[in-house]
Motif scaffolding. Sequence first.
Motif, PDB file in Angstrom:
ATOM      1  N   ALA A 300       0.835  -1.210   0.000  1.00  0.00           N
ATOM      2  CA  ALA A 300       0.000   0.000   0.000  1.00  0.00           C
ATOM      3  C   ALA A 300       0.864   1.252   0.000  1.00  0.00           C
ATOM      4  CB  ALA A 300      -0.935  -0.011   1.201  1.00  0.00           C
ATOM      5  N   GLY A 301       1.957   1.223   0.770  1.00  0.00           N
ATOM      6  CA  GLY A 301       2.862   2.367   0.793  1.00  0.00           C
ATOM      7  C   GLY A 301       3.526   2.597  -0.546  1.00  0.00           C
ATOM      8  N   GLN A 302       3.905   1.509  -1.218  1.00  0.00           N
ATOM      9  CA  GLN A 302       4.516   1.641  -2.538  1.00  0.00           C
ATOM     10  C   GLN A 302       3.535   2.214  -3.551  1.00  0.00           C
ATOM     11  OE1 GLN A 302       5.765  -2.423  -3.162  1.00  0.00           O
ATOM     12  NE2 GLN A 302       7.852  -2.035  -2.422  1.00  0.00           N
ATOM     13  N   VAL A 303       2.287   1.751  -3.486  1.00  0.00           N
ATOM     14  CA  VAL A 303       1.270   2.276  -4.400  1.00  0.00           C
ATOM     15  C   VAL A 303       1.018   3.760  -4.119  1.00  0.00           C
ATOM     16  CG1 VAL A 303      -1.153   2.121  -5.096  1.00  0.00           C
ATOM     17  CG2 VAL A 303       0.190   0.030  -4.761  1.00  0.00           C
ATOM     18  N   GLU A 304       0.916   4.109  -2.842  1.00  0.00           N
ATOM     19  CA  GLU A 304       0.708   5.512  -2.481  1.00  0.00           C
ATOM     20  C   GLU A 304       1.838   6.382  -3.010  1.00  0.00           C
ATOM     21  OE1 GLU A 304      -0.565   8.002   1.488  1.00  0.00           O
ATOM     22  OE2 GLU A 304       0.991   6.464   1.705  1.00  0.00           O
ATOM     23  N   ALA A 305       3.084   5.934  -2.853  1.00  0.00           N
ATOM     24  CA  ALA A 305       4.224   6.712  -3.336  1.00  0.00           C
ATOM     25  C   ALA A 305       4.226   6.817  -4.857  1.00  0.00           C
ATOM     26  CB  ALA A 305       5.529   6.067  -2.846  1.00  0.00           C
ATOM     27  N   ALA A 306       3.884   5.718  -5.530  1.00  0.00           N
ATOM     28  CA  ALA A 306       3.883   5.721  -6.992  1.00  0.00           C
ATOM     29  C   ALA A 306       2.829   6.656  -7.565  1.00  0.00           C
ATOM     30  CB  ALA A 306       3.663   4.298  -7.511  1.00  0.00           C
ATOM     31  N   PHE A 307       1.723   6.833  -6.843  1.00  0.00           N
ATOM     32  CA  PHE A 307       0.632   7.673  -7.331  1.00  0.00           C
ATOM     33  C   PHE A 307       0.681   9.094  -6.748  1.00  0.00           C
ATOM     34  CE2 PHE A 307      -1.100   3.661  -8.692  1.00  0.00           C
ATOM     35  CZ  PHE A 307      -1.885   3.979  -9.786  1.00  0.00           C
ATOM     36  N   GLU A 308       1.740   9.436  -6.048  1.00  0.00           N
ATOM     37  CA  GLU A 308       1.866  10.778  -5.468  1.00  0.00           C
ATOM     38  C   GLU A 308       1.719  11.832  -6.563  1.00  0.00           C
ATOM     39  OE1 GLU A 308       2.461  13.811  -2.703  1.00  0.00           O
ATOM     40  OE2 GLU A 308       2.254  11.665  -2.308  1.00  0.00           O
ATOM     41  N   GLY A 309       0.805  12.761  -6.364  1.00  0.00           N
ATOM     42  CA  GLY A 309       0.583  13.832  -7.321  1.00  0.00           C
ATOM     43  C   GLY A 309      -0.246  13.451  -8.532  1.00  0.00           C
ATOM     44  N   PHE A 310      -0.801  12.229  -8.555  1.00  0.00           N
ATOM     45  CA  PHE A 310      -1.624  11.815  -9.701  1.00  0.00           C
ATOM     46  C   PHE A 310      -2.839  12.731  -9.788  1.00  0.00           C
ATOM     47  CE2 PHE A 310      -4.504   8.977 -12.069  1.00  0.00           C
ATOM     48  CZ  PHE A 310      -3.657   8.572 -13.083  1.00  0.00           C
ATOM     49  N   PRO A 311      -3.081  13.353 -10.938  1.00  0.00           N
ATOM     50  CA  PRO A 311      -4.083  14.435 -11.003  1.00  0.00           C
ATOM     51  C   PRO A 311      -5.525  13.999 -11.233  1.00  0.00           C
ATOM     52  CG  PRO A 311      -2.954  14.247 -13.107  1.00  0.00           C
ATOM     53  CD  PRO A 311      -2.336  13.217 -12.204  1.00  0.00           C
TER      54      PRO A 311
END
Length: 384
Positions: A300-311
């Motif tokens: 979940a943390g990896q997914v959150e980081a990968a999607f950081e700033g997704f508009p």
Amino acid sequence: MSETDIGTPTTGVSDLGLPPVLPRHRTRRLNVGGVPVGGGAPISVQTMTTTRTADIDATLQQIAAVTAAGCDIVRVAVPTTEDAAALPALVARSPLPVIADIHFQPRYVFAAIDAGCAAVRVNPGNIKQFDDRVGEIAKAAGAAGIPIRVGVNAGSLDPRVLAEHGSATAAALVDSALREAALFEEHGFTDLKIAVKHHDPRTMIAANRLLAQRCDYPLHLGVTEAGPMFQGTIKSAVAFAVLLGEGIGDTIRVSISAPPVDQVKAGCHILQSLGLRPRKLEIVSCPGCGRVQVDIHRLAGQVEAAFEGFPHPLRVAVMGCVVNGPGEAREADLGVSSGNGKGQIFVRGKVIRTVPEHLIVETLVAEAMALTAEPEDTPAEGIS
């Protein structure tokens, strides 16, 4: 300036098929540097810079960062002559309306007005000879069309009010705020916004309920000195959910011991969770249990980081077992149900492929990019 039309209260999340929040408390509307506050306007998110205001470049960099995070209005501290002198340059270059935060010295109020700040925040409890200068402040702010926020905090309550009540009770906070508002009203100035803050969410809730009964000024909500990020965000979310659910509050700040960007993100997420701000990216993930066959916390943390700033406003489900995983993943725009070293990837309710665990994150990102690139993007059934 205040508007005679105080607007139609909004009912919140009824367009999602959910019970609406109570009608908004009817308040006057203010214009804070182009951002409407009160009178049924969308609830704005604020924060305060942590740089020395006199360091113009550093302060503007921080303002740019909070702007990108979704902030609507920013406040800067003005404790020194050097800070006051920096205000004209900050106002001219800031992408957000700038509120000057004034304590102790009334002369900085006039400097902020002259600099063209969008509003001024004053705490009457600790401004020397404040009562004697209200007329001058009201005249200057009125001429410039600049609203004033009367901010009363439990930790800096007017000593006279504190002596009357014995402690910083909800009634004491409200009495102090309305007493100072009355001083401005005596001079015909009513472009006021009021904040009554306390570190205890229960006292803060009680104070704002009482204040909403006794005035129609826009209310700024905050649990002051809320604490570190985890504790402070929970305290703020609890207080905001109660008050905003009752239609009380026009602007918020999450006053946690964390960088301003994190304060803004927390505030935006709270409003999105209540249906009071359009939803952006949302990650649905399971808490983990003995059935899980993947490190769900890490994933979940990896997914959150990968999607950081997704508009784009996607709901992404990251699930760890076959009990709730497939169902949650189907309900999301995009999701994964993980286990036994691999993950089933769902797009709009359908399984499109199964990938090894180490490819889950990059596959989700790739599918998200493809999904949002499609014309006439339609979310899965039941997703708004």
